[in-house]
Design a protein around this motif. Structure first.
Motif, PDB file in Angstrom:
ATOM      1  N   MET B  27       0.827  -1.206   0.000  1.00 18.17           N
ATOM      2  CA  MET B  27       0.000   0.000   0.000  1.00 18.17           C
ATOM      3  C   MET B  27       0.859   1.252   0.000  1.00 18.17           C
ATOM      4  N   ARG B  28       2.157   1.082  -0.207  1.00 17.77           N
ATOM      5  CA  ARG B  28       3.101   2.195  -0.351  1.00 17.77           C
ATOM      6  C   ARG B  28       3.193   3.055   0.904  1.00 17.77           C
ATOM      7  N   GLY B  30       5.415   3.022   3.109  1.00 20.94           N
ATOM      8  CA  GLY B  30       6.782   3.473   3.365  1.00 20.94           C
ATOM      9  C   GLY B  30       7.364   3.016   4.682  1.00 20.94           C
ATOM     10  N   PHE B  31       6.632   2.198   5.435  1.00 23.99           N
ATOM     11  CA  PHE B  31       7.130   1.756   6.736  1.00 23.99           C
ATOM     12  C   PHE B  31       8.396   0.903   6.620  1.00 23.99           C
ATOM     13  N   CYS B  32       8.617   0.323   5.445  1.00 22.57           N
ATOM     14  CA  CYS B  32       9.784  -0.538   5.263  1.00 22.57           C
ATOM     15  C   CYS B  32      11.052   0.270   4.988  1.00 22.57           C
ATOM     16  N   ILE B  54       9.156  -2.528  -5.553  1.00 19.58           N
ATOM     17  CA  ILE B  54       7.824  -3.106  -5.806  1.00 19.58           C
ATOM     18  C   ILE B  54       7.087  -2.246  -6.827  1.00 19.58           C
ATOM     19  N   PRO B  89       3.562  -3.896   7.603  1.00 23.82           N
ATOM     20  CA  PRO B  89       2.269  -4.188   8.231  1.00 23.82           C
ATOM     21  C   PRO B  89       1.310  -4.894   7.274  1.00 23.82           C
ATOM     22  N   SER B  90       1.504  -4.712   5.990  1.00 23.66           N
ATOM     23  CA  SER B  90       0.622  -5.376   5.040  1.00 23.66           C
ATOM     24  C   SER B  90       1.020  -6.821   4.795  1.00 23.66           C
ATOM     25  N   VAL B  92       3.559  -7.911   3.027  1.00 21.69           N
ATOM     26  CA  VAL B  92       4.010  -8.157   1.651  1.00 21.69           C
ATOM     27  C   VAL B  92       5.185  -9.136   1.685  1.00 21.69           C
TER      28      VAL B  92
END
Ligand code: SF4
Ligand code: SF4
Lengths: 470, 447
Positions: B27-28, B30-32, B54, B89-90, B92
């Protein structure tokens, strides 16, 4: 594509390595964290200091090239999506803490600094910078300033705006101005500091900020209250405030949100109840103890089925972290997550939550709600799939109804994410045509050529763009 | 350079084979970004971030961008450390997306002749074949013992190699002789009343160049109460192939291993190399599209366990363990942590050793830059990452850096060598240190 001549001029200013325009680089700066918005810029430019920012703006102003300032791209209203192309301006070379002034309790920083790095640096000196947006591990101060970001501690401590004392700003014509300063009192002319905070990059580029710090609170306590009924939870919120207690944090999560957060964070949150309030108080030990006791009693009075006080800082931290990840954890359920931030006066929370549930039912869409209930800032979040055009249409209708309802209750269409490109069609609901005209007048005065982040706040201008997915 | 024709083929393959749901799952947010070493070391360049990669993969599928050299560059630069996964959190599954994308690119892209030769030797000739890697290691041993190594160093042949290869050559362990290499056990009894029967995945690099570490692993298991089976027919785990776009070969190796371990009667398969372990752990994913193998892959994957977690499970941390006083720090193996989720156990074991003062270093879980053959093919970025790592090591004042994977071990040795600290700091594999502590604690007093 930029004209070759302009590109060369930009390179002269910032150096070859700091002007990127290959296709891959343009693509990765074509989005922010807002679903359904993507648009390719013409170049990505990373100035190394204020003077270079000024030179870049002058050039762009001369050539009428849009400039989109971008921190880490975690914006949720398409505020950093280059919807009209142009230059994406990066601050990766401007990330310094210039000074921590322990006498005046201020910190002076560059815009590219990561929020959490700022928080950690001042906490190492026993000082406290309260604004803590959910994305603070990666968001930048520049982004926080331009969006006037809130956070979990907003209820008691206010939002970014309340901590800005002075700014250095580059105007579109290349002028460098300084506003405010390390002053508790200052009435010399218009309050431009406040004007720039929350201006979403549409007036100029903030290149330095002096922020206010406060002493670290002595202690902190966290409690969790569980409800079988959403409205009872919302009423508890109103009741706590009505009893003249202002907790640091007063967060609300509904059941669908709880479920996913628990699945992601696995910290033992209950998932079989309808709503949860996460409440926190800080300050001197006695005050905290007394307030927490009162809050717990008030929660029980308002039909809480259980009230738990976190036993350790570790436990409390796990709860806070879980709340912070709520949005992203929801994203696990469906491919697309659309998050809004309609905000109402806190006395209207129960009514708003009720309205959101009715609207979701009416349009047959999935909406989970969580948010900063203490300051009336809710995050109704819709779980959907961009590939399902028909459903997306219903989602849009549902959100439009939510905006109408919020405004009707004396609230606003956006509490902390900004208008950006996403909510510009709805701005008139809040401001009316006259309000928009007044703001446009301000915009015109600072940025007559409309180069600063065009297509944001106000409905679109004419310039053509390469639309990827709009 | 990727040719126009190749681009088209790659694009079509992306459209047919990439997991689009997984791409959309990002979902972009940006937490990563803050966890990604290449994002940080590139000076915050989104093209070298997980979210950027991604977005590029998705754009290729959507037809918004061609898979040109810059797209390939972005993917090549990725360490594959998967630090972006636990923080997402998603949920991925970035590692799988990366593997799919690399596989497609390498299947369709004509490599330069030299690159191809190197890859062929490594992936087709060497790694699938225990015998051959033993011979190679044997040659390396001959080279070291014969004095040729000294001659080579003196004559400066090493100078023409890239800096880090030359330094790398210095830090390679003393390898065992060919005879030792060929005489490997296939079954060992427990040395105490038996608690468990386990199978040991010996690994190609581990069972040759790091044979001593494998021996130490087996000794620890025997002392901890394990009967050990070491199936002779096992093969390389396939990680290097899988991570470098040679998926078909990785699958073939996976099947060989599944067969080799299926009837051992052991309920878990022990590994001592985080990189191999994680890849074995992913066999379920690797074989998910093959009806005959999917279930077997899943069963196999569920049995994989790292040595440190089985030792903790068997109460090895309650044994007397002791070492001369020293400060010790631990460098996580990315895959052991991010894929196998094993990171508490090694720390727990180290902290129970008497005489050890354990100091956690900052960003211990950030990749060291070794990443398979990354430190050879992307040496500049790798060395930048390593320099950061060594700075963190130095602030701990550790005398011993503990690792849990051969690649990390070599990289840390390389870091020590580059900083000129080989007289004061050592890097060891955790099992070697544990065995040392086990034996030291049992030395007769006064010696
Ligand atoms: S954390 Fe996950 S969802 Fe968020 S940008 Fe990174 S990969 Fe995408
Ligand atoms: S695998 Fe490692 S290097 Fe690659 S994107 Fe994820 S965090 Fe970055």
């Amino acid at each position: 594509m930029l004209a070759e001549e302009l590109k060369q001029q930009l390179i002269e200013v910032v150096g070859e390595a700091n002007v990127q325009d290959n296709k891959a680089s343009l693509l990765v700066y074509s989005y922010d964290a807002t679903p359904q918005f993507q648009s390719i810029p013409d170049a990505v430019v990373a100035p190394r200091n204020t003077d270079e920012v000024a030179e870049v703006l002058k050039l762009c102003n001369e050539h009428h090239i849009p400039v989109v300032p971008r921190g880490s791209g975690t914006n949720l209203s398409a505020g950093t999506t280059p919807v009209e192309g142009g230059i994406v301006l990066l601050f990766k070379h401007m990330q310094d803490i210039i000074e921590i002034d322990e006498e005046n309790l201020t910190v002076t920083v560059q815009p590219g600094l990561i929020t959490l790095d700022l928080i950690n640096a001042v906490e190492a000196k026993g000082l406290f910078y309260p604004p803590d947006p959910s994305s603070m591990k990666i968001s930048t101060i520049g982004g926080n300033l331009n969006e006037n970001s809130g956070g979990l501690r907003g209820l008691k401590y206010g939002v970014t705006r309340d901590y800005v004392m002075g700014l250095e700003v580059v105007l579109p014509n290349g002028d460098i101005i300084r506003t405010g300063g390390k002053l508790a009192k200052d009435v010399a002319g218009y309050d431009l500091t406040r004007l720039f905070v929350g201006s979403e990059g549409t007036l100029g580029v903030i290149t330095e900020a002096t922020l206010k710090l406060v002493p670290m609170p002595e202690s902190k306590k966290t409690i969790l209250a569980l409800y079988e009924d959403i409205e009872a939870a919302a009423e508890a919120v109103s009741s706590i405030i009505a009893h003249r207690i202002i907790p640091t944090t007063l967060e609300f999560l509904d059941q669908p949100t709880l479920k996913v957060v628990e699945e992601y964070a696995q910290i033992g949150l209950p998932t079989d109840i309808e709503a949860v309030l996460l409440i926190e108080q800080d300050g001197p030990q006695e005050v905290v103890d007394r307030d927490i006791e009162k809050i717990a009693a008030l929660c029980r009075d308002n039909q809480a089925i259980r009230v738990d006080v976190a036993k350790s800082e570790l436990e409390a931290d796990a709860l806070r972290t879980a709340r912070r990840t709520a949005l992203s954890a929801l994203a696990r359920l469906k491919p697309t997550t659309i998050l809004e931030d309609a905000t109402v006066p806190r006395s209207k929370i129960a009514e708003m939550v009720r309205a959101i549930n009715d609207i979701a039912r009416e349009y047959k869409v999935d909406i989970c709600t969580f948010g900063h209930a203490g300051d009336g800032n809710l995050h109704p979040t819709c779980l959907t799939d961009v590939r399902n055009k028909e459903e997306i249409h219903r989602v849009e209708q549902a959100f439009e109804s939510i905006f109408h309802k919020a405004v009707e209750l004396g609230g606003t269409i956006t509490g902390e994410h900004g208008v950006g490109a996403m909510k510009s069609p709805y701005l008139h609901l809040k401001l009316g045509d006259e309000g928009i005209a007044a703001m446009k007048g301000i915009k015109q005065a600072f940025d007559p050529n409309n180069i600063m982040n065009p297509g944001k706040i106000f409905a679109k201008s004419e310039r053509k763009r390469v639309v990827v997915h709009a | 350079m990727i040719t126009e024709q190749e681009r088209q083929r790659i694009q079509t393959d992306f459209q047919e084979k990439m997991d689009y749901d997984e791409l959309l799952n990002c979902m972009r947010c940006g937490f990563c970004l803050p966890s990604c070493p290449t994002y940080i070391e590139s000076g915050y360049d989104e093209a070298h971030s997980p979210r950027g990669r991604i977005a590029l993969m998705k754009a290729v599928v959507d037809g918004d961008i061609e898979p040109d050299d810059d797209v390939k560059r972005s993917l090549d630069m990725c360490l594959g450390c998967r630090a972006c996964e636990p923080v997402c959190p998603s949920g991925v599954n970035y590692g799988h997306l990366l593997e799919q994308a690399r596989d497609i690119i390498y299947q369709n892209h004509e490599l330069s002749a030299t690159t191809k030769a190197i890859r062929n030797i490594a992936f087709k000739g060497l790694f699938p074949n225990q015998g051959r890697i033993r011979t190679m290691t044997g040659l390396l041993g001959f080279y070291q013992r014969s004095g040729l190594q000294k001659a080579a160093r003196r004559t400066g042949i090493m100078k023409i190699l890239p800096d880090n290869l030359a330094a790398m050559e210095k830090v390679l362990p003393e390898v065992p002789s060919l005879k030792q290499l060929k005489n490997r056990p296939d079954h060992l009894p427990s040395l105490v009343p038996q608690k468990k029967k386990v199978a040991f995945f010996s690994g190609c690099l581990m069972d040759s160049m790091f044979m001593a570490t494998n021996d130490a692993t087996m000794k620890l298991l025997q002392h901890a109460g394990c009967e050990i089976v070491i199936p002779d027919s096992q093969a390389c785990c396939g990680a290097l192939h899988g991570h470098s776009g040679e998926k078909q070969q990785a699958k073939a190796l996976a099947k060989r291993n599944i067969i080799a371990f299926e009837d051992t009667g052991a309920d878990c398969i022990i590994t001592n190399a985080g990189g191999c372990g994680a890849f074995l752990h992913d066999y379920d994913h690797l074989l998910q599209d093959e009806p005959d193998w999917a279930e077997r892959g899943k069963e196999f994957a569920a049995r994989i366990k790292d040595i440190s977690s089985v030792l903790v499970e068997l109460g090895f941390d309650e044994y007397p363990l002791q070492l001369p006083d020293q400060v010790v720090t631990y460098q996580d193996s990315c895959h052991l942590k991010n894929v196998q989720k094993t990171f508490l156990e090694p720390r727990q074991l180290l902290q129970t050793i008497d005489g050890v003062q354990y100091v956690e270093m900052k960003d211990a879980d950030r990749c060291c830059g070794s990443a398979g053959i990354y430190n050879i093919v992307e040496s500049e970025m790798s060395m930048q990452i390593l320099d950061y790592k060594m700075k963190q090591v130095e602030t701990t004042h550790a005398k011993t850096i503990v690792t849990a994977n051969p690649g990390c071990l070599l990289q840390m040795k390389l870091g020590i060598e580059r900083e000129g600290l080989s007289d004061t700091i050592r890097a060891v594999h955790i099992v070697d240190l544990l065995l040392e502590a086990y034996e030291y604690a049992r030395q007769p007093v006064g010696v």
